[in-house]
Design a protein around this motif. Structure first.
Motif, PDB file in Angstrom:
ATOM      1  N   SER A   1      14.064  -4.165  19.597  1.00 52.24           N
ATOM      2  CA  SER A   1      14.651  -5.416  20.090  1.00 52.24           C
ATOM      3  C   SER A   1      13.753  -6.601  19.765  1.00 52.24           C
ATOM      4  N   LEU A   2      12.448  -6.434  19.942  1.00 50.38           N
ATOM      5  CA  LEU A   2      11.507  -7.508  19.639  1.00 50.38           C
ATOM      6  C   LEU A   2      11.603  -7.913  18.182  1.00 50.38           C
ATOM      7  N   PHE A   3      11.603  -6.951  17.283  1.00 48.57           N
ATOM      8  CA  PHE A   3      11.619  -7.278  15.860  1.00 48.57           C
ATOM      9  C   PHE A   3      12.926  -7.950  15.458  1.00 48.57           C
TER      10      PHE A   3
ATOM     11  N   THR B   1       0.802  -1.219   0.000  1.00 46.37           N
ATOM     12  CA  THR B   1       0.000   0.000   0.000  1.00 46.37           C
ATOM     13  C   THR B   1       0.833   1.267   0.000  1.00 46.37           C
ATOM     14  N   GLY B   2       2.059   1.169   0.493  1.00 42.81           N
ATOM     15  CA  GLY B   2       2.895   2.364   0.598  1.00 42.81           C
ATOM     16  C   GLY B   2       2.630   3.180   1.846  1.00 42.81           C
ATOM     17  N   HIS B   3       1.579   2.827   2.611  1.00 35.53           N
ATOM     18  CA  HIS B   3       1.292   3.540   3.850  1.00 35.53           C
ATOM     19  C   HIS B   3       2.383   3.245   4.874  1.00 35.53           C
ATOM     20  N   ARG B   4       2.632   4.192   5.750  1.00 35.89           N
ATOM     21  CA  ARG B   4       3.655   4.011   6.774  1.00 35.89           C
ATOM     22  C   ARG B   4       3.170   3.017   7.831  1.00 35.89           C
ATOM     23  N   VAL B   5       3.971   2.012   8.103  1.00 34.11           N
ATOM     24  CA  VAL B   5       3.603   0.949   9.032  1.00 34.11           C
ATOM     25  C   VAL B   5       3.883   1.391  10.465  1.00 34.11           C
ATOM     26  N   ARG B   6       2.901   1.172  11.325  1.00 31.09           N
ATOM     27  CA  ARG B   6       3.092   1.466  12.746  1.00 31.09           C
ATOM     28  C   ARG B   6       3.576   0.205  13.454  1.00 31.09           C
TER      29      ARG B   6
ATOM     30  N   ARG C   1       4.097 -10.676   5.906  1.00 34.69           N
ATOM     31  CA  ARG C   1       4.134  -9.208   5.856  1.00 34.69           C
ATOM     32  C   ARG C   1       2.894  -8.584   6.482  1.00 34.69           C
ATOM     33  N   GLY C   2       2.445  -9.184   7.551  1.00 34.10           N
ATOM     34  CA  GLY C   2       1.343  -8.628   8.306  1.00 34.10           C
ATOM     35  C   GLY C   2      -0.029  -8.896   7.740  1.00 34.10           C
TER      36      GLY C   2
ATOM     37  N   PRO D   1      10.458  -8.460  11.007  1.00 31.52           N
ATOM     38  CA  PRO D   1       9.087  -7.933  11.003  1.00 31.52           C
ATOM     39  C   PRO D   1       9.088  -6.452  11.365  1.00 31.52           C
ATOM     40  N   LYS D   2       8.043  -5.765  10.928  1.00 27.14           N
ATOM     41  CA  LYS D   2       7.935  -4.332  11.186  1.00 27.14           C
ATOM     42  C   LYS D   2       6.832  -3.995  12.176  1.00 27.14           C
ATOM     43  N   GLU D   3       6.065  -4.998  12.591  1.00 28.43           N
ATOM     44  CA  GLU D   3       5.005  -4.770  13.574  1.00 28.43           C
ATOM     45  C   GLU D   3       4.778  -6.042  14.383  1.00 28.43           C
ATOM     46  N   THR D   4       4.027  -5.909  15.461  1.00 26.28           N
ATOM     47  CA  THR D   4       3.969  -6.958  16.472  1.00 26.28           C
ATOM     48  C   THR D   4       3.260  -8.231  16.007  1.00 26.28           C
ATOM     49  N   PHE D   5       2.212  -8.110  15.193  1.00 27.42           N
ATOM     50  CA  PHE D   5       1.497  -9.300  14.739  1.00 27.42           C
ATOM     51  C   PHE D   5       2.403 -10.196  13.908  1.00 27.42           C
TER      52      PHE D   5
END
Length: 678
Positions: A227-229, A120-125, A162-163, A240-244
C-alpha cells in the motif's frame, strides 16, 4: 576568497575502502567487502551502529556503506557490507579518502527479497532504512531507523533515483548536511534544529516528520509495504520498491494522496508527537533564524556558488514589535543549514533598510538595494537613504562607500539582478526607471526611463535567455522589455497583468509574472505606517491573485493562471525543471505551477496548472507574510517571512527564513537570468 570546501560540506564523510566483517556480522552472513570496490585511502575508520524500528532491533539486515555518485545518473558505489546481529548491531571498517566532497551513507535492507535491482540484479528487499553520515561529527554509533530514513529521503529527494543517491556539488553535499537538521543519526531521534524553537512545537513540521516515520514503521513490520509503495508512486512513474525511495517520491510530490498515506500510520505511535489529522501535503518546512537576533523583515535571498544564502533585511532586529525599528544595516549570510557563516552578518557599504533587491554577480560580488525602510523616530532622513545600492565582496567586505553607490539616479530601489555578463539591473520603484550598471562598474551606471506612464513603480526585474531585461510596473499594470544594452523595446499589458510584483525567466525564453492584484502598492513610502494601509485588507481579501506567462515575443495567453494556492502573490522563481514557484504575502502558502516545459510536470497537467494542491498550495504554519521565494542548489525552497501575521506598524518585520526541504528541482547558483541545472 571563497569559503573553503571543507568549511561548507559538513555532512560529507569521505569515501572509502572496504573493511573486514566486524562483530556485528552474524555467522554465515556475507563477509564485509564481498563484491564491493576497494579504492585506496588513508586513515582507517570503524563505524559501529544499530538497525532498529523504534526500540525494536532488526536482526540480519544487510548493511551497506555507499559512496554517492558524484554527478547525476552516476550511481552510488558500495564500499563495504555486513549484516546486523540479533540485537541489530553492526560494525564496518573503512579507509577515509582524500576527497572532502565524498558523500557517504548507510543502508540497511530487511524483509523478504522482492524484485531484482535495475543495475545489480540482486533481489530488492522492501525495507530500506538509511542514514546519511556526517563528516563533521563523530558518533559512538550510527542508528538507522525510520526517522533517519525520512530525514535522508526528504533532504536527498532531488538526488535519489531507484534507491541510489547521486548528484553534483555543492547541492549534493549541502543536502546531506540538511538531513542532520531533521534526524540525529547518533541516537535516531529528531534533530535539535527540528525539535526546538523556532521549530519544535511552534510549527507542525516535527509532528509531520514523526508521522511519516510511523507510516514507514508499518512496512518495517511487514504489514503495509504494498500500500505504501502504491500511494507513494509518482503519477506515470514506476512505483518504488523499497521504503527509502518511497520517502523520496513522497517528498518530490507531497500533495499526492496525503489522506491515504496518513491512514497507513493510524494506530501506530512509535514516534511522537505526531499529527492528529492528515495534512494537505507531506512537506517538511524548517525555520532558520541565523544567530537569533539578526533577521527582521527579511526581504529577499540570493545564493552564491557554494549555496550559502545572502539575505537582505528591512529593519534592524528588535524582538519587540511595539518599539519602532530603524533600517537594517546588516547583510545576513547563512550556511545551507541555516547557521551564520563565521564573520557574518556583514556591515557597511551604505547598507540601510534594504527591501526586495538582492543579487550576486558572476564574480561572486553581492548587491543589495537600499529602499530605505525604517520606522518612526529614527535619526536619519529617509529621503537621503533610498538612493543607493550597496556592494560587497564574496567574503562580505563592503566595496561601496559609506553612502552606497549613488550613480545612475537610483531612487527607492527594489528588484535587483545580475546577468551572465555581470551587468547589474535595478528597478527604481520610486523613479519610473531602471538603473543599469555595466559589468558591475558603478561609476558607469546609467538611468533608463522609458517615459510617460509606460513604467510606473517598477518593482521586479529578471533577465531572459537573450540577455534582455524584463521589469514589472506595479503602478502601470505592465511589464517593460529592454534590450541587453538597456534600450526600451516594448511595454506588455493584458493577459491579466495587474499590480505585478515579482518576475522570473525560464529556460525557454518566457517570463512569469506574479500579479499582486488590487491590494499592494510597494513604493508608497518607507515607514511601516505608510505601507500598512496598503496591506491592511490582506487578511480578508483574495482579489485578482494570478500569474501571467509572457512569451519571448511579448505575447500573453488571453487569461492569467488562477488557483487558490495564490493569495497576494509577491515573489516568483523558476526551478531546474522550469516549474514555477510563487511566494504569497497572505494565506501561509507557497504555490507550485506547471511551467512551459510540460514534460517535467506530472502527467495530465498543462502549462499554468497547479502542481501543489489547487485549493491550498503547499501550506505551513511556519510561514507568515512572504515576499521572496528562491531555489537553492539542493532543491530546497526558501521563503522570507517579511512581515508578521498581525503586523504592528512600528515594527511589523518577521524574523525567519522558511525552507521547504527537498521540494524543487535544484538550480545552479548564483542565479544569472534563467535557471540552470547544476
Amino acid at each position: 576568497m571563497r569559503l573553503r570546501r571543507a568549511a561548507l560540506l559538513t555532512a560529507v564523510l569521505a569515501g572509502l575502502t572496504v573493511g573486514a566483517s566486524g562483530p556485528g556480522g552474524p555467522p554465515g552472513g556475507p563477509p564485509a567487502g564481498h563484491g564491493v570496490v576497494q579504492p585506496a585511502g588513508h586513515r582507517v575508520v570503524n563505524e559501529r551502529g544499530v538497525v532498529r524500528s523504534g526500540d525494536r532491533p532488526i536482526a540480519a539486515a544487510e548493511v551497506t556503506l555507499f559512496r554517492a555518485g558524484d554527478r547525476p545518473g552516476a550511481g552510488a558505489r558500495p564500499l563495504a557490507r555486513t549484516r546486523s546481529d540479533a540485537q541489530g548491531r553492526f560494525t564496518l571498517s573503512y579507509r577515509a579518502p582524500d576527497s572532502p566532497d565524498a558523500v557517504l551513507y548507510l543502508t540497511a535492507d530487511a524483509g523478504p527479497a522482492g524484485h531484482p535491482h535495475h543495475r545489480t540484479g540482486h533481489r530488492v528487499r522492501p525495507v530500506r532504512l538509511v542514514a546519511m553520515l556526517d563528516r563533521g561529527k563523530r558518533h559512538g554509533k550510527v542508528v538507522l531507523n525510520e526517522r533517519t530514513t525520512v530525514a535522508a529521503g526528504f533532504a536527498m529527494a532531488q538526488f535519489t533515483r531507484r534507491g541510489e543517491v547521486a548528484g553534483s556539488r555543492p547541492g549534493l553535499q549541502n543536502a546531506a548536511a540538511v538531513s542532520h537538521n531533521l534526524a540525529d543519526i547518533g541516537d535516531g531521534s529528531a534533530a535539535e534544529v527540528l525539535s526546538t524553537a523556532p521549530n519544535g512545537d511552534r510549527t507542525s513540521s516535527l509532528r509531520a516528520f514523526n508521522t511519516l516515520a510511523d507510516i514507514l514503521s508499518g512496512c518495517t513490520a511487514g504489514q503495509t509495504c504494498e500500500s505504501l509503495f502504491a500511494l507513494a508512486a509518482r503519477p506515470g512513474a514506476q512505483a518504488p520498491k523499497e521504503t527509502f525511495q518511497a520517502v523520496a517520491d513522497i517528498a518530490r510530490l507531497p500533495g499526492s494522496r496525503p489522506a491515504e498515506l496518513f491512514a497507513l500510520g493510524q494506530g501506530r505511535n512509535t514516534y511522537r508527537p505526531r499529527l492528529t489529522e492528515a495534512p494537505d501535503a507531506w512537506t517538511i518546512a524548517l525555520r532558520y533564524v541565523g544567530n537569533g537576533h539578526e533577521l527582521d523583515g527579511p526581504g529577499n535571498v540570493a545564493f552564491d556558488a557554494e549555496g550559502t544564502a545572502w539575505i537582505v533585511n528591512n529593519y534592524a532586529f528588535n524582538p519587540d514589535p511595539l518599539q519602532p525599528a530603524c533600517g537594517s544595516r546588516i547583510l545576513s549570510r547563512l550556511t545551507p543549514t541555516g547557521r551564520d557563516i563565521p564573520g557574518a552578518p556583514y556591515r557597511g557599504g551604505g547598507l540601510y533598510g534594504a527591501g526586495f533587491g538582492a543579487a550576486i554577480d558572476p564574480e561572486g560580488r553581492v548587491w543589495a538595494a537600499n529602499f530605505g525602510f525604517q520606522g518612526t523616530g529614527c535619526p536619519l532622513d529617509a529621503s537621503l537613504l533610498y538612493r543607493s545600492v550597496s556592494q560587497f565582496t564574496a567574503e562580505g567586505r563592503p566595496l561601496s562607500p559609506p553612502g552606497g553607490w549613488r550613480f545612475g539616479d537610483i531612487v527607492q530601489p527594489q528588484g535587483t539582478v545580475s546577468d551572465r555578463e555581470g551587468n547589474v539591473w535595478i528597478a527604481n520603484c520610486g523613479g519610473r526607471s531602471v538603473t543599469r550598471i555595466p559589468h558591475g562598474n558603478a561609476a558607469r551606471a546609467r538611468n533608463i526611463a522609458p517615459g510617460g506612464d509606460s513604467l510606473v513603480k517598477p518593482f521586479g526585474i529578471t533577465v531572459d535567455t537573450r540577455g534582455r531585461a524584463w521589469v514589472t510596473g506595479n503602478g502601470s499594470d505592465s511589464v517593460m522589455l529592454m534590450s541587453p544594452q538597456g534600450e526600451p523595446l516594448r511595454s506588455v499589458t493584458g493577459g491579466g497583468i495587474k499590480r505585478p510584483m515579482g518576475i522570473a525567466s525560464d529556460t525557454l525564453g518566457n517570463v512569469w509574472v506574479a500579479n499582486g492584484g488590487a491590494v499592494v502598492t510597494p513604493c508608497e513610502g518607507t515607514t511601516p505606517a505608510m505601507v500598512a494601509e496598503a496591506v491592511e485588507d490582506i487578511v480578508t481579501r483574495h482579489v485578482d491573485a494570478s500569474v501571467t506567462l509572457v512569451r519571448p515575443d511579448g505575447s500573453t495567453p488571453a487569461k492569467p493562471f488562477v488557483n487558490d494556492g495564490l493569495f497576494l502573490p509577491w515573489g516568483i522563481a523558476v526551478d531546474g525543471d522550469d516549474t514555477v514557484w510563487v511566494a504569497n504575502f497572505g494565506g501561509h502558502r507557497v504555490a507550485n505551477l506547471c511551467g512551459a516545459r510540460v514534460s517535467a510536470c506530472p502527467p495530465g497537467l498543462r502549462t499554468g496548472d497547479p502542481i501543489s494542491p489547487a485549493d491550498t498550495g503547499y501550506t505551513s504554519d511556519g510561514l507568515e507574510r512572504n515576499t521572496a521565494v528562491q531555489i537553492d542548489p539542493s532543491g530546497n525552497v526558501w521563503l522570507a517571512n517579511n512581515w508578521r501575521d498581525v503586523p504592528v506598524q512600528t515594527n511589523p518585520g518577521g524574523h525567519e527564513m522558511v525552507v521547504f526541504v527537498g521540494l524543487a528541482a535544484p538550480v545552479r547558483t548564483p542565479l544569472l537570468g534563467p535557471p540552470r541545472r547544476p
